[in-house]
Design an enzyme around this catalytic site. Structure first.
Site, PDB file in Angstrom:
ATOM      1  CD  GLU A 110      31.411 -19.593 -21.772  1.00  0.00           C
ATOM      2  OE1 GLU A 110      31.772 -19.948 -20.510  1.00  0.00           O
ATOM      3  OE2 GLU A 110      30.154 -19.225 -22.714  1.00  0.00           O
ATOM      4  CG  HIS A 132      32.034 -16.773 -17.660  1.00  0.00           C
ATOM      5  ND1 HIS A 132      31.129 -16.545 -15.994  1.00  0.00           N
ATOM      6  CD2 HIS A 132      31.575 -17.267 -18.578  1.00  0.00           C
ATOM      7  CE1 HIS A 132      30.268 -16.470 -16.731  1.00  0.00           C
ATOM      8  NE2 HIS A 132      29.732 -16.841 -17.972  1.00  0.00           N
ATOM      9  CG  HIS A 146      29.917 -14.979 -22.719  1.00  0.00           C
ATOM     10  ND1 HIS A 146      28.079 -14.304 -22.399  1.00  0.00           N
ATOM     11  CD2 HIS A 146      29.415 -16.011 -21.386  1.00  0.00           C
ATOM     12  CE1 HIS A 146      27.878 -14.606 -21.202  1.00  0.00           C
ATOM     13  NE2 HIS A 146      28.817 -15.489 -20.756  1.00  0.00           N
ATOM     14  CG  ASP A 191      26.446 -17.059 -17.251  1.00  0.00           C
ATOM     15  OD1 ASP A 191      27.210 -17.950 -16.898  1.00  0.00           O
ATOM     16  OD2 ASP A 191      26.414 -16.173 -17.538  1.00  0.00           O
TER      17      ASP A 191
END
Ligand SMILES: [Zn+2]
Length: 157
Positions: A33, A95, A97, A108
């Site tokens: 990630e 971010h 995945h 998150d």
């Protein structure tokens, strides 16, 4: 692009170039990630948020299903941006995945909660962008608006 959040009746605007920049950052770190800070400004009536850029963290921890950024040195970078253009603020986080959907995880949600409650950040409704990628490209992405312990998805119109 302009997308709408019906929960708060607010909209979000961004250029396709910004998504391309995020895609290339995310792919560079695949299969881990990666993420960073979303930068932008609000319209005078606060109804529209315009995303202008992303900042990458100076320090971070990144694994297959984990991304933790440090805010170390970011305050200075933001101040520099603010000096160049007074309408630039930290507005949220993004971010990737890798090989997973753009749905947020409980981790998150908790991270966004601590951002919204942070004394130093002072932002009540931070934005979260999650990009779903595979080893070749960005598959899709979802923007969320944090409000009152919940993440509300933005929709296309
Ligand atoms: Zn996540």
């Amino acid at each position: 692009m302009k997308i709408i959040n019906s929960h708060k009746n607010v909209s979000l605007e961004y250029e396709e170039d910004l998504i391309l920049k995020i895609e290339s950052l995310a792919l560079k770190h695949y299969p881990n990630e990666f993420g960073g800070f979303l930068i932008g400004y609000y319209s005078d009536d606060l109804k529209t948020l315009v995303l202008t850029d992303v900042l990458s963290p100076n320090e971070y921890k990144s694994h297959r299903i984990l991304f933790e950024r440090s805010a170390e040195g970011i305050k200075e970078k933001l101040l520099e941006l603010f000096k160049l253009n007074e309408k630039r603020y930290y507005v949220g986080e993004w971010h990737s995945h890798p090989d997973a959907s753009s749905m947020y995880s409980l981790t998150d949600l908790n991270a966004m909660q601590s951002i919204a409650e942070s004394e130093t950040i002072r932002i009540k409704n931070p934005i979260l962008l999650i990009v779903s990628i595979n080893n070749q490209k960005l598959k899709n992405y979802t923007f969320y608006l944090y409000d009152n312990n919940t993440l509300f998805e933005y929709g296309r119109k």
